[in-house]
Design an enzyme around this catalytic site. Sequence first.
Site, mmCIF file in Angstrom:
data_model
loop_
_atom_site.group_PDB
_atom_site.id
_atom_site.type_symbol
_atom_site.label_atom_id
_atom_site.label_comp_id
_atom_site.label_asym_id
_atom_site.label_seq_id
_atom_site.Cartn_x
_atom_site.Cartn_y
_atom_site.Cartn_z
ATOM 1 N N ASP A 127 -6.058 -29.062 40.931
ATOM 2 C CA ASP A 127 -6.660 -27.742 40.897
ATOM 3 C C ASP A 127 -5.804 -26.888 41.836
ATOM 4 O OD1 ASP A 127 -8.165 -25.492 40.525
ATOM 5 O OD2 ASP A 127 -10.087 -26.451 40.890
HETATM 6 C C1 BGC Z 1 -10.207 -23.070 39.716
HETATM 7 C C2 BGC Z 1 -9.712 -23.626 38.396
HETATM 8 C C3 BGC Z 1 -8.724 -22.663 37.781
HETATM 9 C C4 BGC Z 1 -7.580 -22.448 38.773
HETATM 10 C C5 BGC Z 1 -6.530 -21.486 38.277
HETATM 11 C C6 BGC Z 1 -9.056 -22.727 40.642
HETATM 12 O O1 BGC Z 1 -9.517 -22.104 41.792
HETATM 13 O O2 BGC Z 1 -11.039 -24.022 40.338
HETATM 14 O O3 BGC Z 1 -10.778 -23.851 37.514
HETATM 15 O O4 BGC Z 1 -8.259 -23.162 36.573
HETATM 16 O O5 BGC Z 1 -8.119 -21.931 39.980
HETATM 17 O O6 BGC Z 1 -7.036 -20.202 38.253
#
Ligand code: BGC
Length: 752
Positions: free
Chosen positions: A227
């Site tokens: 993530d």
């Molecule tokens: C979120 C993800 C997301 C990623 C990119 C993260 O903070 O938890 O779900 O895909 O950011 O935006």
Amino acid sequence: MDIDAILKELTLEEKASLCSGEDFWHTKAIERLGIPSIMVSDGPHGLRKNVENAENPNTAIKAVCFPSACALACSFDRELVGEMGKALGEQCQAEEVSVILGPGCNIKRSPLCGRNFEYFSEDPYLASQMAIAHIKGVQSKGVGTSLKHFAANNQESRRMSIEEIIDERTLHEIYLAAFEQTIKQAKPWTVMCSYNKINGVYSSQNKHLLTDILRSDWGFEGLVVSDWGAVDDRVKGIKAGLDLEMPSSMGKNDKYIVKAVNSGELDENELDKCVRKILELIQKSVQSKTEMTWNKERHHALAEKLSLRSAVLLKNDDKLLPLDKSAKIAFIGAFAEQPRYQGGGSSHINSFKTVSALEAVEGNENITYARGFNLEKDESDLVLEEEAVKAAKNADCVVIFAGLPESFESEGYDRTHMCLPSCQLELIDKLCEVNENIAVVLHNGSPVELPFDDKVKAILEMYLGGQAVGSAEVKLLFGEENPSGKLAETFPEKLEDNPSYLNFPGDDNTVRYAEGIFVGYRYYEKKKMAVRYAFGHGLSYTDFEYSDMKVSDYEIGETDTVTVQVTVTNTGSRDGAEVVQLYIAPKQASVMRPIKELKGFERVYLKAGESRRIVFRLDKSAFAYYSEKIHDFYSESGEYTISLSSSSADERLSADVHFNASKPLPIRFTLDSLGGDVQAIPEGKAMLEELLKSIGVNMTGNDERLDGDEIEIALKMLLDMPLHTMVSFSKTKEITREKMQQFVDKLNEKFG
Ligand code: BGC
């Protein structure tokens, strides 16, 4: 691209550099070897592709916002969710996006989780079915997905550091189960690890999770991406199986990787494994690229269709809905004008258009509108309230458009209560005093308390229904379409009833999943607790009857598939769809189990008067629970009830079957085993009797020195006594620890 040849050509520094992004959305390119960069973008319910070089770095291209996962799951519609996946795939191809990030199949542990709107359900089976449909749809267009957030990202409070204490059975049976099925059946190109720690280890460096479970046990062959910002120790991550770090680490982590290889701390083969996965993903994306266009209006129509099928009619007393077109109707509430149709955070879509309910009824002179409350602040506005009360007084019926304003729920933080804004609750009370024909339309990403439930006649739950939610609402309210959604989560009466209540969001940096496997309806049913609206509940403007249930076999073996058939008839006067839910309930079990669990569902559309035969197929996995003794799912011998239901609280038909396990769970006895443990197994009882006889205890209860009750009490205590304690209590020198150990060895020889 010859990956083996490229791996030989890459320098150590180049390999290290490939292990993280070029920037926020791209992988790195290595031009001298012809390795291109590919782009990933957020989803999951629309394409959030950033506009390059925009003044505001968060500016996304215009796209279509479909209903969020919280709504979609209520459709129980694999096919239509698959259509949405295909539409997303088309948009990605046209926009040169190789992987769209999502869907999320985390389980809704608490209604407070700020990101519940992005997740499907409190039930792992339903969550997996929706995720499978979504992924297969997207990937059929040659675009990858990223199943997230692996694993147990169930709260936003301290989401980047929270330490979750979860027992093995709960982890596998509840929090990993949806991932397991989705990974096995839909084969997502990538999996995104979560921020949190599980039992002491960050997911991004959790070898047990990313390699032992994900790859070795489940056979995942794609790429694991972090993530965004979830990496703590990059070298540990590589060893654990985290292939790609996102976004860019600006070269900071490359240095650690190179240093670790040079010092021998990291085997270069482990680094190569990650690099290979990155190259495979790039290769797959390049090979799958095709020219594609997408039609905005067609996708908008699909968004409306999804919203129509996801809406849940929670109540409809006196058949208030559908509304009579010639009646005088007051639309009240700011959401009629500005519907809340999506959640905040990384999934936020820049919709190319939106439709509100007011826009959808434009020109209808029977409808008046009063704003009633403001969305910006939770403060009653007496002028707006008075105007609304006046409109309600002059109307035959009132539709209140209520819900949670944006600031109430979002990625990044959790809610602290389950209430609607007090200004809305106050207004609803006032309106109920002047008009008895009230319908409430709800816009929210997660359940809310409904203190006005008994005062209003109808409630239509739209969740966050996407950019076409307004026209969908109007079609449902006026009966042009028939509601058919079913709740994918329980609506408890109040927050305090929720099983995680005492342990959410945890103390300091730790949260204990103390409720174990009893999440959602599994808990409320076990506790025989009244809920506001049960899992799987949802009404229709027509009625359905179930008849002629047939189960192919009563006796079921390990390799059998049992079929369950039922006829569903639309007995009302309107066309409509029903979601037939199949639950399985063990009649007895050697471990604590939920009363019943969802193991199948079919959505069937029937014209008025029409009947259809529906067939379910079940294998042994439908009867299984996760056993910590074998570290795997186990289906225990015994009788089970299969029920066919219109909701978890509305069983229509049922039948019993008997499952026969080919082997029992292995048993390992020690001196800590209880007399009762030994007695519970066949032959064990005879052996125990023999042993006890030798120390003068008669288990058959014929002891002249004691009366009946005393014998019973003595036996109960004995059966609850560890074998080593029997040694201490035995009044004879013959029973020694050694002799008891021999007894244990004999038991293990026979049953172990
Ligand atoms: C979120 C993800 C997301 C990623 C990119 C993260 O903070 O938890 O779900 O895909 O950011 O935006």
